[in-house]
Design a protein around this motif. Structure first.
Motif, PDB file in Angstrom:
ATOM      1  N   ASP A  88       0.821  -1.216   0.000  1.00  0.00           N
ATOM      2  CA  ASP A  88       0.000   0.000   0.000  1.00  0.00           C
ATOM      3  C   ASP A  88       0.853   1.263   0.000  1.00  0.00           C
ATOM      4  OD1 ASP A  88      -2.366  -1.387  -0.067  1.00  0.00           O
ATOM      5  OD2 ASP A  88      -2.847  -1.124   2.048  1.00  0.00           O
ATOM      6  N   GLU A  89       1.917   1.271   0.810  1.00  0.00           N
ATOM      7  CA  GLU A  89       2.734   2.481   0.896  1.00  0.00           C
ATOM      8  C   GLU A  89       3.530   2.708  -0.383  1.00  0.00           C
ATOM      9  OE1 GLU A  89       6.761   0.925   3.218  1.00  0.00           O
ATOM     10  OE2 GLU A  89       5.120   1.772   4.395  1.00  0.00           O
ATOM     11  N   ALA A  92       1.005   4.117  -2.845  1.00  0.00           N
ATOM     12  CA  ALA A  92       0.681   5.499  -2.473  1.00  0.00           C
ATOM     13  C   ALA A  92       1.697   6.504  -3.010  1.00  0.00           C
ATOM     14  CB  ALA A  92       0.585   5.621  -0.954  1.00  0.00           C
ATOM     15  N   ARG A 144      -1.032  -6.619  -8.238  1.00  0.00           N
ATOM     16  CA  ARG A 144      -1.463  -5.364  -7.598  1.00  0.00           C
ATOM     17  C   ARG A 144      -0.775  -4.152  -8.225  1.00  0.00           C
ATOM     18  NH1 ARG A 144      -1.862  -4.300  -1.479  1.00  0.00           N
ATOM     19  NH2 ARG A 144      -2.853  -2.486  -2.456  1.00  0.00           N
ATOM     20  N   GLU A 148      -3.153  -1.401  -9.806  1.00  0.00           N
ATOM     21  CA  GLU A 148      -3.358  -0.243  -8.942  1.00  0.00           C
ATOM     22  C   GLU A 148      -2.372   0.888  -9.177  1.00  0.00           C
ATOM     23  OE1 GLU A 148      -4.196  -1.237  -4.775  1.00  0.00           O
ATOM     24  OE2 GLU A 148      -4.412  -3.335  -5.405  1.00  0.00           O
TER      25      GLU A 148
END
Length: 274
Positions: A88-89, A92, A144, A148
């Motif tokens: 996730d980081e 981001a 991912r 993403e």
């Protein structure tokens, strides 16, 4: 786990390591203060982090700056499951390019029950590492990143262990490199030939065969911190040409990795401009 108490000797040693092995901005820091420049994220374990060996990400950062921000997302000891858990980081950071060099610790866990148990304990893993688990997690990482982000993605083959071009240590890494190539082919992303490039630097049989333990890691760090020796010098002292401790990279090998990543990033940037 190392204490955060600055008076604890273990904590002082950790601080010394952090200062000696400083790295480009990390994912969380970048999210807190974005630069506005395109972002390259280099994801992986200690070989990417630059702890225990030469920091190839530093070399890339110097090459691509100031036009691009280079984020070091390497964490020592990580297996592919850890990288997936902290993806996730990385996402981001909104990178335009991501390199993934992960799997050495997955392979090392196959050396012995001691290696595997230590990995489970210190990396807080839900199971003992296996090749199949590595493949599943690497595939999820790539999936991912592709779904993403809009980043150009490159997997990187694992460097050789202990200057081994054949034998036990070569055979330990080979199945993981095969997995990397298989996952990359399925996903339609390139593999940067780190293993092949570093192998070309190996001049012959190691002067002192690696025993498959962490002993040389501690000795290398001591020489680096106390004697301020280069990683190349430490490698020669331990009888190797590309690694100071059997696992991490010396300056000579790291320069080859940096060149591969820089070439990939420059090609990605040019393609976006076309």
């Amino acid at each position: 786990m190392t204490s955060d108490n600055p008076t604890d000797p273990r904590s002082r040693f950790k601080i010394a390591l952090d200062e000696r092995f400083s790295k480009p901005i990390g994912p969380r820091a970048h999210a807190a203060r974005p630069s506005g420049h395109p972002v390259l994220v280099c994801a992986g374990d200690s070989i990417t982090q630059g702890a225990g060996g030469s920091n190839w990400v530093h070399q890339v950062a110097r090459t691509v700056a100031p036009a691009m921000t280079c984020v070091n997302a390497g964490v020592g000891g990580n297996v592919a499951w850890n990288l997936l858990a902290r993806l996730d980081e990385i996402i981001a950071c909104r990178p335009i390019a991501v390199t993934v060099l992960i799997g050495t610790n997955d392979a090392l866990a196959q050396i012995s029950a001691t290696w595997s148990d230590s990995s489970v304990k210190h990396q807080q893993l839900p199971q003992h590492p296996t090749a199949q688990w590595y493949e599943d997690n690497l595939r999820r990482i790539v999936d991912r990143l592709k779904s993403e982000t809009t980043a150009d993605i490159a997997l990187m083959s694992l460097p050789p262990l202990a200057d081994a071009v054949d034998g036990r240590w070569h055979d330990l890494v080979a199945p993981y490199n095969a997995i990397i190539h298989e996952v990359a082919t399925e996903a339609g992303v390139p593999v940067l030939p780190v293993h092949e490039r570093v192998t070309t630097l190996i001049t012959g049989e190691p002067a002192r065969p690696w025993d498959g333990t962490r002993k040389l890691m501690g000795m290398s760090l001591l020489r680096r911190l106390a004697l301020r020796q280069s990683w190349d010098t430490i490698a020669r002292h331990h009888g190797f040409t590309t690694t100071p401790d059997g696992v991490h990279l010396n300056e000579h090998a790291a320069a080859q990795v940096a060149a591969l990543v820089t070439q990939f990033v420059n090609a990605a940037v040019q393609a976006r401009k076309a």
